[in-house]
Structure formats: structure tokens, C-alpha cells
Design a protein around this motif. Structure first.
Motif, PDB file in Angstrom:
ATOM      1  N   ILE A 108       0.772  -1.251  -0.062  1.00 38.67           N
ATOM      2  CA  ILE A 108      -0.108   0.083  -0.027  1.00 38.67           C
ATOM      3  C   ILE A 108       0.749   1.323   0.058  1.00 38.67           C
ATOM      4  O   ILE A 108       0.592   2.401  -0.672  1.00 38.67           O
ATOM      5  CB  ILE A 108      -0.820   0.123   1.183  1.00 38.67           C
ATOM      6  CG1 ILE A 108      -2.052  -1.147   0.985  1.00 38.67           C
ATOM      7  CG2 ILE A 108      -1.593   1.486   1.512  1.00 38.67           C
ATOM      8  CD1 ILE A 108      -3.037  -0.816  -0.145  1.00 38.67           C
ATOM      9  N   GLU A 109       1.746   1.211   0.752  1.00 41.08           N
ATOM     10  CA  GLU A 109       2.729   2.303   0.837  1.00 41.08           C
ATOM     11  C   GLU A 109       3.389   2.554  -0.473  1.00 41.08           C
ATOM     12  O   GLU A 109       3.474   3.725  -1.115  1.00 41.08           O
ATOM     13  CB  GLU A 109       3.705   2.342   2.129  1.00 41.08           C
ATOM     14  CG  GLU A 109       3.335   2.355   3.304  1.00 41.08           C
ATOM     15  CD  GLU A 109       2.491   1.108   3.970  1.00 41.08           C
ATOM     16  OE1 GLU A 109       2.029   1.249   5.281  1.00 41.08           O
ATOM     17  OE2 GLU A 109       2.650   0.206   3.171  1.00 41.08           O
ATOM     18  N   THR A 110       3.831   1.445  -1.049  1.00 37.89           N
ATOM     19  CA  THR A 110       4.652   1.545  -2.341  1.00 37.89           C
ATOM     20  C   THR A 110       3.695   2.182  -3.504  1.00 37.89           C
ATOM     21  O   THR A 110       4.081   3.029  -4.109  1.00 37.89           O
ATOM     22  CB  THR A 110       5.069   0.395  -2.757  1.00 37.89           C
ATOM     23  OG1 THR A 110       5.992  -0.240  -1.592  1.00 37.89           O
ATOM     24  CG2 THR A 110       6.193   0.511  -3.994  1.00 37.89           C
ATOM     25  N   ILE A 111       2.438   1.691  -3.621  1.00 37.48           N
ATOM     26  CA  ILE A 111       1.477   2.094  -4.649  1.00 37.48           C
ATOM     27  C   ILE A 111       1.184   3.799  -4.127  1.00 37.48           C
ATOM     28  O   ILE A 111       1.157   4.436  -5.242  1.00 37.48           O
ATOM     29  CB  ILE A 111       0.077   1.439  -4.424  1.00 37.48           C
ATOM     30  CG1 ILE A 111       0.266  -0.015  -4.748  1.00 37.48           C
ATOM     31  CG2 ILE A 111      -0.960   2.042  -5.203  1.00 37.48           C
ATOM     32  CD1 ILE A 111      -0.807  -0.723  -4.521  1.00 37.48           C
ATOM     33  N   LEU A 112       0.920   3.871  -2.868  1.00 34.40           N
ATOM     34  CA  LEU A 112       0.636   5.301  -2.745  1.00 34.40           C
ATOM     35  C   LEU A 112       1.920   6.188  -2.894  1.00 34.40           C
ATOM     36  O   LEU A 112       1.636   7.414  -3.674  1.00 34.40           O
ATOM     37  CB  LEU A 112       0.362   5.755  -1.021  1.00 34.40           C
ATOM     38  CG  LEU A 112       0.007   6.866  -0.715  1.00 34.40           C
ATOM     39  CD1 LEU A 112      -1.234   7.597  -1.427  1.00 34.40           C
ATOM     40  CD2 LEU A 112      -0.315   7.236   0.869  1.00 34.40           C
ATOM     41  N   ALA A 113       3.186   6.071  -2.696  1.00 31.04           N
ATOM     42  CA  ALA A 113       4.363   6.710  -2.986  1.00 31.04           C
ATOM     43  C   ALA A 113       4.562   6.912  -4.315  1.00 31.04           C
ATOM     44  O   ALA A 113       4.780   8.134  -5.035  1.00 31.04           O
ATOM     45  CB  ALA A 113       5.614   6.166  -2.481  1.00 31.04           C
ATOM     46  N   THR A 114       4.253   5.998  -5.154  1.00 29.53           N
ATOM     47  CA  THR A 114       4.365   5.947  -6.612  1.00 29.53           C
ATOM     48  C   THR A 114       3.319   6.888  -7.354  1.00 29.53           C
ATOM     49  O   THR A 114       3.539   7.416  -8.093  1.00 29.53           O
ATOM     50  CB  THR A 114       4.267   4.504  -7.493  1.00 29.53           C
ATOM     51  OG1 THR A 114       5.407   3.518  -6.732  1.00 29.53           O
ATOM     52  CG2 THR A 114       4.437   4.383  -8.732  1.00 29.53           C
ATOM     53  N   ALA A 115       2.110   6.686  -6.883  1.00 28.96           N
ATOM     54  CA  ALA A 115       0.902   7.439  -7.326  1.00 28.96           C
ATOM     55  C   ALA A 115       1.101   8.849  -7.035  1.00 28.96           C
ATOM     56  O   ALA A 115       1.221   9.752  -8.001  1.00 28.96           O
ATOM     57  CB  ALA A 115      -0.518   6.896  -6.897  1.00 28.96           C
ATOM     58  N   TRP A 116       1.524   9.424  -6.042  1.00 30.83           N
ATOM     59  CA  TRP A 116       1.461  10.807  -5.842  1.00 30.83           C
ATOM     60  C   TRP A 116       2.699  11.470  -6.267  1.00 30.83           C
ATOM     61  O   TRP A 116       2.653  12.359  -6.773  1.00 30.83           O
ATOM     62  CB  TRP A 116       1.454  10.907  -4.252  1.00 30.83           C
ATOM     63  CG  TRP A 116       2.496  11.229  -3.451  1.00 30.83           C
ATOM     64  CD1 TRP A 116       3.229  10.130  -2.526  1.00 30.83           C
ATOM     65  CD2 TRP A 116       3.369  12.289  -3.119  1.00 30.83           C
ATOM     66  NE1 TRP A 116       4.228  10.905  -2.119  1.00 30.83           N
ATOM     67  CE2 TRP A 116       4.541  11.964  -2.501  1.00 30.83           C
ATOM     68  CE3 TRP A 116       3.281  13.672  -3.748  1.00 30.83           C
ATOM     69  CZ2 TRP A 116       5.335  13.026  -2.041  1.00 30.83           C
ATOM     70  CZ3 TRP A 116       4.345  14.566  -3.394  1.00 30.83           C
ATOM     71  CH2 TRP A 116       5.275  14.221  -2.519  1.00 30.83           C
ATOM     72  N   MET A 117       3.713  10.837  -6.146  1.00 29.31           N
ATOM     73  CA  MET A 117       5.018  11.258  -6.691  1.00 29.31           C
ATOM     74  C   MET A 117       5.038  11.494  -8.160  1.00 29.31           C
ATOM     75  O   MET A 117       5.657  12.358  -8.762  1.00 29.31           O
ATOM     76  CB  MET A 117       6.196  10.470  -6.002  1.00 29.31           C
ATOM     77  CG  MET A 117       7.483  11.237  -6.119  1.00 29.31           C
ATOM     78  SD  MET A 117       8.892  10.315  -4.937  1.00 29.31           S
ATOM     79  CE  MET A 117      10.299  10.996  -5.587  1.00 29.31           C
TER      80      MET A 117
END
Length: 605
Positions: A108-117
């Protein structure tokens, strides 16, 4: 005389064979045409923020409107391709982060980081052709920080956040004083080694990596973790691992073959018109993924295949046993039937167990993290924004490094993984936005922010349809990765020169170096490059020293600047790894001087 050299000599003596031309004119040395050919110069420094300001003015403020409004059919196709390209490794890295950090960071953290960044960079970076994501060296660095935090007795996420703050300070200083210009000392020698290394990782991980456990052919191993999990779930008597292996291999390689076939339609005479052929080419990856996913689920519904490991809900991965959230459920409290809750999204910055000195200790690993940001980003930027790719909107090394430091600091404060430029997705992004002629020469590039923006919006939206993503078989995605690796090989000169060892010299493609250099000199250069590549490859695939991989890549730059000139003349290095404009200038001057000398000789006669 060796056969290859003998054949080359025969070609040169044949007046009817214009494949190979002269190397040196009897009255003109190649070294005298441009005396400083092959030399690499450091750009003039623009310190005290001047480089940062110029980067923003020359890229973001100049081309933003154009890059946000050049929407067309290819924009949709490439956006879907990049979503598929990004989401699978994002989930894979998320799973590895989970196991390496005891689930403080997960999928979840990896998806969120990839999406917002990704969305942030699509709007504010100066180089929108570059795609950010998770990489192996950064994962290893994070694991080292996790082990260090445990050793000094402070919470990992708190220590990680302070490392992120220090790393941002280092990137800001570097960008402010224009120290990114040193990365531009890299030439095609370094770019090709780095590109081939990353491409080879994609290909090996898709087919079957001898240094790892993944890949299509690894399904033939009865001890593969996938088979063990299925045996536990279905029972040993009900599960046939060879059936799963065979179907996985077929749909994996079938996906790769289908993509190449559909992309080949563009230059074929098939289908009714060019618009349809272009559409099939642009949506080849999306079509192949859908087709082979349908084949699996409708044709072989009873055969188990590995699926994407997708989290069940959008919440922090770390589940707590108690209110203070210092222990992980269920591993550290198996008696509890349900977790107390999950960790907070915001890291507690001063939860250091009374060890406030850890704030300053964090400055040490932050320096290593900064070096990774500098090298991973810098070498990929140099590779993508090389003049040979004919990008017209300029680069912004200082501004983008500053943004990377800032965004990764935000990630650290939220307990999200750091992201850097990812080489193969960048190459895929560039290649699919590039229009080439039948000879493979670049005609134009659609420099846009929209594909970056749309693909990473889709990554974020994927959090809403996580269950649907599980329907895509993992072998299908491995087939996409194999396509990405194989399709990138053709743009790497190092790979093309390596293949020359196995080709008939008289049938070589005509290039400046095959036209003007002796075969033995070309081979010698390729062997030197192969030695450097082997060293970097060995370090990258040795777990105990893999973190040094970017440093090994960095060593290729002084190797090219100081070692190679001891063995090669400047004009040879220019023809082998110089930019097209320099090479064309040298060839034009050589031919003009040779013609003048020949005319003088005829007049003298």
C-alpha cells in the motif's frame, strides 16, 4: 592473419565494395582533423541557485502548456502501457519491502508513493520523460537503515524520517551549487553499460534469473514457492505443478510474442488503412494483456497460476497489537484474534526511546542515500536526455534533484518508500513516444506530461479496484517485462557492437566507426566495455555488496575519461561514444580535407 581481419582487408582492397572506406588518408591523419576530438568537458558552473532558476525557466515555464495540451491517441495508448509497466514492479517491490522491514513499509505504501510522486513530477518536474519508481539499490539502502535502527534501538520509521530530512538537505546543497553537472561527464560508454545492465535484469527476471527465484522458466522448479503455496491450499494430490508451469510459460511467452506481432503491424501492408495499423501498434501491450488474461480464465479456469499479490484494503500495512503500536500483529501477538489498529500515516518524529543523538547519527546513512539519489537519477537522466534522442525541451538536473530530495523527504515523514528514476520504464516511455523512420532513425518525439500524469493517476485509482487487478496472471506481466527488455536492446550501441563478434564483417551495418576504424580497434573497445559491464553486473548480483552497484557504475566515468585515452585515440573515442553532431562535424571536415588533398595531388601531377 585472423579470418575476420582477412575478410576486412579483402573488403578494403575490392574497388567494387563501397561498404568499407579508408581509415587514414596517406597525407592526412585522422588524429589531425579535430585535435581535441573525444575529449569530455565539464559544463560551466552556475552556483548559488542560478542553475536551479535557469532549469525552471528553460523547461517548466517554457514548455508546460505545450506538454499539457498535446493530447492524441498515442497519449492514451502510452498511458495504459506505462500503467502496466509501473504497477506490477510497484506491487512486487512492496512485497519485498514488507518482508525486509517487518511490514513497516508494504505494498500500500509503495502504491501510494508511486501514485502521488508520479503525479507531482508530471506537473512540476523539468524532465517529464523520466518515470520515477522503486529500484533495487534503494530497497537495499532502506533495508540497511532498518537494520541500523534496530541496532541502535530506535523505531525504524522515526529514524528513516530523519534520514530523509538529512538527504533532502544534501540534495538541496547539491542543486544550489550546480554539482549535478558532474553527472554530465558520462558519455555513451557509461550510458550503455548502465542501460544494458538494467535491461538484462528485466530480461533475466522475466525468463528466469540464475541469481534469483523469479522468471517464467522458474515455474518448472517443483520447489518454487508458488507451487508450495498451491500445494498447501489445494492439497498435494489435487495440484499438478507441471500443468501450472506449462500454462504459465505458454501465456508468458505468448504475451511477449503477441506484443511484437501487433507492433509489427504498423509497418506491414495488413489491415485497411494506416490509422488502424497505428492503433493496433499503440495498444499492442494492452491488447496482449487482455487477450492472454482471457485465455487463461476462460480456456483454463481450473489451472492455477500465480496472480499479482494485491493488498485487501487501503490502510497502512503495519497492524498493531496494542495502542502504542510497537509490536506487529499477528506475528508478535498470535493470541489476539484481530489487530488493535494500524500505525498512523504520520511518523512520530521524536519517538526515539530517549536517544535523541539518533537525529545526528541519521546524517551518516543519509549521505549514502543521497549518493544513491544522485547516481540513480543522474545516470538515467543522462541516458534519456542524451542529444541522440533528439529531445527538444531541454533538461533540468538541478531542479529535478531538488524535487527528488523534497518528495522523498515527504515520503520519509509518511513512512513511504523512496523513489528514483527507473531506467527501463524511462526507456519504454521514450521509445513509445518516439516516431522513427524505416531505418530506425528518430524523426520526432512527443514530449508530453500527459502520459506521465494519466498513468500515475491510474496507479492511484488502482487502490479502488485492487480485486480486479488480481485477475491478471503474473506470467502475463512477466511477458510484458520481457518485451520491455527485448525492445530496449536495439537502442543500446554496446549490445549492437557485442553482436558484431558473431557477424560477417562485410555485412556489418554501416556506422561511422565501422566505416573509418579498423575492426580490431572496435573489438578492443567492446572488450573493455564488456569488462566494465561484467564488474558492475557482478556487484549488482552479489547481495552482500549490491548496495555498491551505483558506485561501480560511477567508476565507469573516470574509466572513460582517463583510462580509455591511454589505449584509444581521441577521434576513435569520438566515433564510438561521441554525440551525433560531433561525429557529423568530424566526417564532414575529413571528407572535405581529403577531397582538397586529392585535388592538389591531381593538379600537381
Amino acid at each position: 592473419m585472423p579470418p575476420r581481419e582477412q575478410k576486412r582487408s579483402n573488403d578494403e582492397e575490392d574497388p567494387q565494395n563501397n561498404k568499407v572506406e579508408y581509415h587514414d588518408h596517406p597525407r592526412l591523419s585522422n588524429a589531425d582533423i579535430i585535435p581535441d576530438a573525444g575529449k569530455v568537458y565539464l559544463d560551466t558552473a552556475k552556483p548559488w541557485g542560478k542553475g536551479l532558476i535557469q532549469d525552471v525557466r528553460s523547461t517548466l515555464l517554457t514548455y508546460f502548456v505545450e506538454e499539457m495540451t498535446n493530447f492524441n491517441q498515442r497519449t492514451i495508448a502510452v498511458s495504459l502501457l506505462m500503467f502496466i509497466t509501473v504497477i506490477a514492479p510497484t506491487l512486487t517491490f512492496g512485497a519485498v519491502y514488507g518482508s525486509n522491514t517487518e511490514y513497516h513499509i508494504g505494498a500500500i505504501e509503495t502504491i501510494l508513493a508511486t501514485a502521488w510522486m508520479g503525479v507531482f513530477f508530471s506537473l512540476f518536474s523539468g524532465m517529464p520523460m523520466v518515470i520515477v519508481g522503486s529500484t533495487g539499490p534503494v530497497l537495499i539502502m532502506t533495508t540497511v537503515i532498518y537494520d541500523l535502527a534496530k541496532n541502535i534501538g530506535v523505531p525504524f520509521l522515526t529514524f528513516y524520517a530523519w534520514v530523509s530530512i538529512w538527504a533532502f538537505l544534501y540534495t538541496t546543497i547539491t542543486a544550489f551549487f550546480d554539482l549535478t553537472r558532474y553527472v554530465k561527464l558520462a558519455t555513451r560508454f557509461t550510458d550503455d553499460i548502465f542501460a544494458l545492465l538494467i535491461v538484462s535484469i528485466f530480461i533475466l527476471n522475466s525468463v528466469g534469473n540464475p541469481f534469483g527465484t523469479g522468471g517464467l522458466l522458474r515455474y518448472l522448479d517443483p520447489n518454487n514457492k508458488v507451487h508450495i503455496d498451491f500445494e498447501k491450499e489445494l492439497g498435494l494430490e489435487e495440484y499438478r505443478y507441471l500443468t501450472t508451469a506449462l500454462l504459465s510459460i505458454i501465456i508468458g511467452f505468448g504475451t511477449t510474442a503477441t506484443i511484437f506481432i501487433l507492433r509489427g503491424v504498423k509497418t506491414s501492408p495488413y489491415l485497411c488503412n494506416r490509422t488502424v495499423r497505428d492503433s493496433v501498434h499503440d495498444f499492442a501491450v494492452t491488447i496482449a494483456v487482455i487477450v492472454w488474461s482471457v485465455v487463461k480464465h476462460l480456456g483454463f479456469p481450473s489451472v492455477e497460476t500465480e496472480q499479482l499479490k494485491v493488498p485487501d484494503a487501503f490502510e497502512p500495512t503495519y497492524t498493531c497489537c496494542t495502542a502504542d503500536c510497537t509490536t506487529y500483529w499477528p506475528d508478535e501477538c498470535p493470541d489476539l484474534s484481530a489487530p488493535f489498529g494500524t500505525r498512523s500515516w504520520f511518523v512520530k518524529m521524536f519517538d526515539l526511546n530517549g536517544k535523541d543523538y539518533a537525529i545526528f547519527v541519521a546524517a551518516g546513512p543519509a549521505l549514502l542515500a543521497f549518493v544513491l539519489f544522485y547516481l540513480d537519477n543522474g545516470i538515467t537522466w543522462h541516458l534519456i536526455y542524451s542529444p541522440r534522442n533528439k529531445l527538444q525541451h531541454g533538461d533540468s538536473y538541478n531542479w529535478d534533484l531538488f524535487l527528488h530530495g523534497f518528495c522523498n523527504m515527504i515520503n520519509g515523514l509518511l513512512g513511504l518508500p523512496w523513489l528514483v528514476a527507473t531506467t527501463v520504464p524511462c526507456i519504454v516511455h521514450l521509445n513509445n513516444l518516439t516516431e522513427k523512420d524505416r531505418d530506425g532513425k528518430v524523426v520526432k518525439v512527443q514530449e508530453t506530461r500527459l502520459t506521465y500524469l494519466f498513468s500515475h493517476l491510474l496507479v492511484g485509482l488502482s487502490l479502488l479496484f485492487l480485486t480486479a487487478m488480481k485477475k491478471i496472471p503474473m506470467p502475463v506481466l512477466l511477458g510484458v517485462f520481457l518485451f520491455m527488455g527485448l525492445s530496449s536492446l536495439g537502442s543500446i550501441d554496446f549490445w549492437k557492437r557485442f553482436l558484431m563478434f558473431f557477424q560477417q564483417p562485410s555485412l556489418y551495418d554501416e556506422t561511422p566507426f565501422t566505416k573509418y576504424m579498423k575492426l580490431g580497434r572496435i573489438d578492443m573497445y567492446t572488450i573493455v566495455q564488456l569488462i566494465f559491464f561484467s564488474g558492475v553486473f557482478l556487484v549488482q548480483n552479489t547481495k552482500s555488496i549490491a548496495i555498491a552497484f551505483p558506485f561501480m557504475t560511477l567508476m565507469c566515468i573516470p574509466g572513460r575519461l582517463w583510462l580509455l585515452p591511454m589505449f584509444f585515440e581521441g577521434w576513435e573515442l569520438m566515433l564510438l561514444d561521441g554525440e551525433a553532431e560531433q561525429i557529423e562535424k568530424w566526417i564532414e571536415k575529413k571528407e572535405r580535407l581529403v577531397n582538397d588533398l586529392d585535388m592538389d595531388q591531381e593538379e600537381g601531377i
